[in-house]
Design an enzyme around this catalytic site. Structure first.
Site, PDB file in Angstrom:
ATOM      1  N   ASP A   1      25.122 -15.879 -21.745  1.00 44.46           N
ATOM      2  CA  ASP A   1      24.714 -14.651 -21.067  1.00 44.46           C
ATOM      3  C   ASP A   1      25.964 -13.926 -20.534  1.00 44.46           C
ATOM      4  O   ASP A   1      26.500 -14.322 -19.530  1.00 44.46           O
ATOM      5  CB  ASP A   1      23.727 -14.940 -19.944  1.00 44.46           C
TER       6      ASP A   1
ATOM      7  N   GLU B   1      36.570 -21.193 -14.975  1.00 49.72           N
ATOM      8  CA  GLU B   1      35.344 -21.258 -15.769  1.00 49.72           C
ATOM      9  C   GLU B   1      35.555 -20.958 -17.250  1.00 49.72           C
ATOM     10  O   GLU B   1      34.936 -21.564 -18.117  1.00 49.72           O
ATOM     11  CB  GLU B   1      34.348 -20.265 -15.162  1.00 49.72           C
TER      12      GLU B   1
END
Length: 562
Positions: A313, A497
């Site tokens: 996403d 991340e």
């Protein structure tokens, strides 16, 4: 036919209905049911939730989704309806009085002069949480055992993140933490019928890439067949969740997570049971839907949510127009990575069934896996381009786009040898960059597109290529990504991340929120790759100065399908 039992409304509900109108009663009953099925904060708080998110009171929309009401949400909502039209009303003050906002964790300052391995080993306790209890109206879902979170804004456990985190926990010797987390996911399957995206009420309507069986397989490398047998019931329940509705499905139709192609072939897609804006990204979703008035908003919301279920996403992979998120149509795409994971799940359940002494069940799941593997080869291979890809339910054709998801059939050993060779060539020529492999070849500003590289996809690629003896390309993926991680760590003393793979030493960007530090799956994959590129007799704590010739665990591959 059984006559339904009607409960008398609580006197409080009746009084509120008289004072404020019938809509409150409906919301009140929703709140009353929260003890049985936790309600998402947008449902509990209705117009108050919408107004807070629309007002952009917080830089991150997840902040209010994670806020805990200080009293019954029904009473807070009643107060809000009475106060909001007063001239002196201050929405932020109202929120501060009535909610406990999530606290920012103290910024972790690692000891000086730590190696990369030492830094990661020191992070495991920092990222560990214990929430066996939660406040009554908290969106957080309690779990019986401790768990490791990704870090940053992600204060809860995430499903597919956790597998790659566990790889690192295994390298650090924390098998107790791995077992705790597998126990937690088994508990979620038993409680909710599936593993939610994360342990929040607003994640209950969807799952994520199904890695539970791989977690069990990982634990079995330490605990033996006992782990396979222990979690066999939950693995079967998860499989049933993904295949729910298959028996009544007509050829050419789809229902929830299952699609049945015109020839009767069964495959899976990502799906979210809700078609409303995501609470944690409420305003973003509303604005996305508004930007495309030619599509029903509910359809866009469902596809946005389903992309969140995919873990990607967002990505051009799901869009008709790569530059317009509102053209997303996740639910009409059959993903190659999901179906590869379903194949792996079926193989592991077959193995677990055999370990449990049920040869009939083992044969049944093996047959499912064989059928799925043939479907992957038939529908999810683009012969013209020479790579695996997703299947388009609208055009009834395999899509042309090359993404890092194309390496999943190699990762689960479902690819034929000749196609694995073609995938290795495509990876080397089109995906491999100075800092690892790129997620897609398209730069859209979305975080699951170029130029970002994500740790789980690096691992899938390296492991998958190595499965087929493509050790040189596998080493290049590992070496380049680790160099990226090391250079970033040397400069910033943290792991992040995602990474920009056009160079080394730069964190990634794009998406709905700033780059997050931590970071669970980057930590896990980094440790695993360190132990692959360095020989067991001489393990390394930092990335070596020179590239090894081949992975330490490289071996001659077994003959694969075809």
């Amino acid at each position: 036919m059984t006559t339904p039992v009607l409960r008398r409304p609580h006197p409080l509900f009746l009084a509120l209905q008289l004072a404020l109108g019938g809509a409150i009663l409906t919301l009140g009953l929703s709140a009353a049911r929260a003890e049985d099925t936790p309600q998402s904060p947008d449902v509990l708080l209705g117009p108050l939730f919408n107004d807070v998110q629309s007002a952009k009171l917080f830089p991150d929309q997840k902040t209010f989704a994670d806020a805990v009401p200080n009293s019954d949400p029904l009473m807070i909502l009643a107060d809000y309806r009475m106060q909001r039209n007063q001239r002196s009303f201050d929405l932020r003050h109202f929120v501060d009085v009535n909610f406990t906002l999530p606290k920012e964790n103290e910024k972790y300052v690692p000891p000086a002069d730590q190696s990369l391995r030492e830094h990661i080993d020191g992070l495991w306790p920092v990222l560990t949480r214990t929430t066996d209890k939660a406040d009554k109206w908290d969106s957080l879902l309690p779990l019986p055992k401790p768990y490791v979170v990704p870090g940053g804004r992600f204060r809860e456990v995430y499903y597919w993140d956790s597998y790659f985190t566990m790889l690192g926990l295994a390298e650090s010797g924390h098998w107790d933490k791995i077992e705790d987390m597998v126990d937690n996911f088994a508990y979620e399957i038993d409680t909710w019928g599936h593993i939610p995206n994360g342990n929040r009420s607003y994640y209950l309507s969807r799952s994520q890439p199904p890695f539970f069986s791989l977690m069990v397989e990982l634990l079995a490398t330490h605990d033996g067949d006992a782990a396979l047998k222990k979690y066999l019931p939950q693995m079967e329940k998860e499989h049933a969740y993904w295949m729910d509705g298959q028996d009544s499905l007509q050829a050419g139709d789809a229902n929830k997570r299952v699609v049945k192609l015109k020839d009767g072939t069964l495959l899976n897609r990502y799906w979210d049971d809700k078609d409303t804006p995501r609470p944690e990204s409420w305003l973003d979703d509303v604005n996305t839907a508004k930007s495309n008035p030619n599509r029903p908003a509910t359809e866009i919301y469902r596809d946005l949510r389903s992309a969140a279920a995919s873990g990607w996403d967002f990505s051009s992979r799901w869009m008709d127009d790569p530059q317009k998120l509102s053209t997303i149509r996740t639910t009409s795409i059959v993903p190659v990575d999901l179906n590869s994971l379903m194949y792996k799940m079926e193989k592991i359940i077959a193995r677990a069934s055999k370990a449990a002494g049920d040869d009939g069940k083992a044969s049944s799941y093996d047959a499912m896996a064989t059928t799925r593997q043939k479907a992957i080869e038939h529908y999810l291979w683009n012969d013209k381009e020479g790579w695996y890809a997703d299947y388009d339910l609208k055009s009834h054709k395999v899509r042309n786009q090359l993404t890092a998801a194309a390496l999943f059939p190699l990762y689960v050993n479902a690819a034929s040898n000749d196609r694995a060779a073609k995938m290795a060539a495509a990876t080397e020529s089109k995906l491999l960059k100075p800092g690892g492999i790129t997620t897609t070849t398209v730069n859209t500003g979305q975080q699951w597109d170029a130029p970002n590289g994500w740790a789980p996809l690096q691992w899938v690629a390296a492991e998958g290529l190595q499965n087929y003896g493509k050790d040189n390309v596998a080493m290049e993926v590992s070496w380049r990504f680790l160099t990226n991680v090391q250079h970033t760590y040397d400069r910033e003393k943290k792991l992040v991340e995602k990474y920009d793979i056009t160079s080394t030493g730069t964190g990634g960007g794009g998406g709905e929120y700033p780059l997050q530090d931590g970071f669970g799956w980057s930590n896990g994959v980094t440790l695993k790759m360190l132990d692959i590129i360095c020989p067991k007799e001489k393990p390394c704590d930092n990335v070596p100065a020179t590239r090894p010739a081949k992975p330490a665990s490289a071996s001659t591959p077994a003959t694969k399908n075809g």
